[in-house]
Structures are given as structure tokens and as C-alpha cells.
Design a protein around this motif. Structure first.
Motif, PDB file in Angstrom:
ATOM      1  N   GLY A  27     -19.971 -43.266 -37.611  1.00 52.43           N
ATOM      2  CA  GLY A  27     -20.709 -44.508 -37.575  1.00 52.43           C
ATOM      3  C   GLY A  27     -21.339 -44.356 -38.850  1.00 52.43           C
ATOM      4  O   GLY A  27     -21.833 -45.749 -39.457  1.00 52.43           O
ATOM      5  N   THR A  28     -20.153 -44.314 -40.237  1.00 53.67           N
ATOM      6  CA  THR A  28     -20.700 -44.550 -41.145  1.00 53.67           C
ATOM      7  C   THR A  28     -18.703 -44.755 -41.306  1.00 53.67           C
ATOM      8  O   THR A  28     -19.107 -45.814 -42.704  1.00 53.67           O
ATOM      9  CB  THR A  28     -20.466 -43.491 -42.777  1.00 53.67           C
ATOM     10  OG1 THR A  28     -18.982 -43.053 -42.456  1.00 53.67           O
ATOM     11  CG2 THR A  28     -21.920 -42.794 -42.434  1.00 53.67           C
ATOM     12  N   GLY A  29     -18.890 -45.618 -40.823  1.00 59.35           N
ATOM     13  CA  GLY A  29     -17.249 -46.383 -40.994  1.00 59.35           C
ATOM     14  C   GLY A  29     -15.896 -45.421 -41.237  1.00 59.35           C
ATOM     15  O   GLY A  29     -14.819 -45.776 -40.288  1.00 59.35           O
ATOM     16  N   THR A  30     -16.242 -44.193 -41.247  1.00 58.43           N
ATOM     17  CA  THR A  30     -14.720 -43.192 -41.117  1.00 58.43           C
ATOM     18  C   THR A  30     -14.788 -42.258 -39.886  1.00 58.43           C
ATOM     19  O   THR A  30     -15.938 -42.353 -39.606  1.00 58.43           O
ATOM     20  CB  THR A  30     -15.434 -41.701 -42.660  1.00 58.43           C
ATOM     21  OG1 THR A  30     -16.042 -42.146 -43.618  1.00 58.43           O
ATOM     22  CG2 THR A  30     -14.547 -40.743 -41.959  1.00 58.43           C
ATOM     23  N   ILE A  31     -14.104 -42.906 -39.506  1.00 57.20           N
ATOM     24  CA  ILE A  31     -12.741 -42.038 -38.240  1.00 57.20           C
ATOM     25  C   ILE A  31     -12.018 -40.892 -38.593  1.00 57.20           C
ATOM     26  O   ILE A  31     -11.493 -41.249 -39.328  1.00 57.20           O
ATOM     27  CB  ILE A  31     -12.330 -43.392 -37.581  1.00 57.20           C
ATOM     28  CG1 ILE A  31     -13.225 -44.390 -37.308  1.00 57.20           C
ATOM     29  CG2 ILE A  31     -11.857 -43.046 -35.945  1.00 57.20           C
ATOM     30  CD1 ILE A  31     -14.303 -44.029 -36.784  1.00 57.20           C
ATOM     31  N   ILE A  32     -11.994 -40.135 -38.082  1.00 61.72           N
ATOM     32  CA  ILE A  32     -11.399 -38.725 -38.396  1.00 61.72           C
ATOM     33  C   ILE A  32     -11.154 -38.795 -36.190  1.00 61.72           C
ATOM     34  O   ILE A  32     -11.021 -38.728 -35.324  1.00 61.72           O
ATOM     35  CB  ILE A  32     -11.956 -37.352 -38.522  1.00 61.72           C
ATOM     36  CG1 ILE A  32     -12.780 -37.623 -38.856  1.00 61.72           C
ATOM     37  CG2 ILE A  32     -10.940 -36.181 -38.494  1.00 61.72           C
ATOM     38  CD1 ILE A  32     -13.631 -36.387 -40.323  1.00 61.72           C
ATOM     39  N   VAL A  33      -9.462 -38.858 -36.360  1.00 65.54           N
ATOM     40  CA  VAL A  33      -8.519 -38.351 -35.316  1.00 65.54           C
ATOM     41  C   VAL A  33      -7.822 -37.153 -35.642  1.00 65.54           C
ATOM     42  O   VAL A  33      -7.298 -37.053 -36.742  1.00 65.54           O
ATOM     43  CB  VAL A  33      -7.397 -38.984 -34.804  1.00 65.54           C
ATOM     44  CG1 VAL A  33      -6.828 -39.096 -34.038  1.00 65.54           C
ATOM     45  CG2 VAL A  33      -8.083 -40.654 -35.119  1.00 65.54           C
ATOM     46  N   ILE A  34      -7.890 -35.975 -34.575  1.00 61.70           N
ATOM     47  CA  ILE A  34      -8.030 -34.518 -34.318  1.00 61.70           C
ATOM     48  C   ILE A  34      -6.100 -34.248 -33.547  1.00 61.70           C
ATOM     49  O   ILE A  34      -6.546 -34.577 -32.311  1.00 61.70           O
ATOM     50  CB  ILE A  34      -8.408 -33.579 -34.700  1.00 61.70           C
ATOM     51  CG1 ILE A  34      -8.927 -33.714 -35.944  1.00 61.70           C
ATOM     52  CG2 ILE A  34      -7.636 -32.078 -34.659  1.00 61.70           C
ATOM     53  CD1 ILE A  34     -10.712 -32.730 -36.001  1.00 61.70           C
ATOM     54  N   TRP A  35      -5.333 -34.232 -33.062  1.00 55.20           N
ATOM     55  CA  TRP A  35      -4.018 -33.685 -32.834  1.00 55.20           C
ATOM     56  C   TRP A  35      -3.663 -32.037 -32.166  1.00 55.20           C
ATOM     57  O   TRP A  35      -3.485 -32.099 -33.886  1.00 55.20           O
ATOM     58  CB  TRP A  35      -2.733 -34.501 -33.029  1.00 55.20           C
ATOM     59  CG  TRP A  35      -2.726 -36.103 -33.197  1.00 55.20           C
ATOM     60  CD1 TRP A  35      -2.810 -36.993 -31.509  1.00 55.20           C
ATOM     61  CD2 TRP A  35      -3.363 -36.929 -33.921  1.00 55.20           C
ATOM     62  NE1 TRP A  35      -2.534 -38.392 -32.131  1.00 55.20           N
ATOM     63  CE2 TRP A  35      -2.876 -38.378 -33.428  1.00 55.20           C
ATOM     64  CE3 TRP A  35      -3.142 -36.847 -35.146  1.00 55.20           C
ATOM     65  CZ2 TRP A  35      -3.556 -39.326 -34.036  1.00 55.20           C
ATOM     66  CZ3 TRP A  35      -3.617 -38.124 -36.096  1.00 55.20           C
ATOM     67  CH2 TRP A  35      -3.483 -39.613 -35.709  1.00 55.20           C
TER      68      TRP A  35
END
Length: 136
Positions: A27-35
Motif C-alpha cells: 500500500g506504499t507503492g512497493t509490490i513484491i511478487v514471489i514465484w
């Protein structure tokens, strides 16, 4: 996605993730994607994980990580762990090899080099190079 480097005979030369990666939005602009890619055989497991973070506001890449671990039974502590990382804030030049397409929800690694994580429990011996595209 292909993986090369001195450790690729142990960690694998390719990464084909399981469907539906985990997506964390702070919600701060940071997105984490984990595969994740998992293998189970008898009482043994192998897990491979690629993590990728970016800022959705300015579309900058923050971090890329790769971890490969193995274990037996229900042990929480892996019997081996190989960990690699690229921090784009500290090391922006190698991150120029990464193409982020937020609209298409994909990231492309063009011979992106990840360094060995400095950790006493890390079995990694040398950098790895990732080439290919992952989608979320």
C-alpha cells in the motif's frame, strides 16, 4: 527461465514456477511478487523461489532474489540452502538488464546477474545469471 553459473548443476538450470505467484502489496507503492517451484519425492523436498520487488508508482525495480533449499521429512531447517540477491538501490547497473512491464504483469531478465548472499548458512559459491520472463 534459464539459470546459469557455477552452482547451476546443483540449483538447476531452469525455473518453471508453480501457478499463481504470491503478490504482496504494502500500500506504499512497493509490490513484491514471489514465484515458487517445489519438488517432493518420498520424504525429501526441494524448493526454488524467485522474489522480485518494484515500486508501482515510478516503476523502478528494487530487488531480485533466488533461493534453492532442500530438506527431508518435516524438518523446518533445510539440509542445504543456496541464496542469491540483487539490490538495485545498492547496485543499479546490473538492474538495467531487467525489463518491468506492469501493464502486462511481467518481468524479463536479460542475463541478470545475482550475487551470493553473504550468510554463513549459504552453500552458494558464485554468482548466477537469470534469463527469461516471469508473469504474475
Amino acid at each position: 527461465m534459464s539459470i546459469s553459473g557455477n552452482d547451476s548443476n546443483v540449483i538447476g538450470t531452469s525455473f518453471t514456477p508453480n501457478p499463481d505467484p504470491a503478490i504482496i502489496n504494502y500500500g506504499t507503492g512497493t509490490i513484491i511478487v514471489i514465484w515458487n517451484q517445489s519438488f517432493l519425492s518420498g520424504g525429501e523436498f526441494e524448493s526454488r523461489l524467485v522474489s522480485f520487488s518494484f515500486n508501482e508508482n515510478d516503476r523502478s525495480v528494487n530487488h531480485v532474489g533466488y533461493v534453492r533449499s532442500t530438506g527431508t521429512g518435516t524438518d523446518v531447517v533445510p539440509t542445504s540452502a543456496y541464496s542469491y540477491s540483487l539490490d538495485c538501490g545498492d547496485n543499479p547497473i546490473p538492474c538495467l538488464s531487467i525489463i518491468l512491464d506492469v501493464t502486462q504483469q511481467q518481468v524479463t531478465f536479460n542475463s541478470t546477474t545475482l550475487a551470493v548472499v553473504a550468510d554463513s548458512g549459504n552453500d552458494a559459491t558464485a554468482v548466477i545469471v537469470m534469463t527469461g520472463t516471469l508473469s504474475w
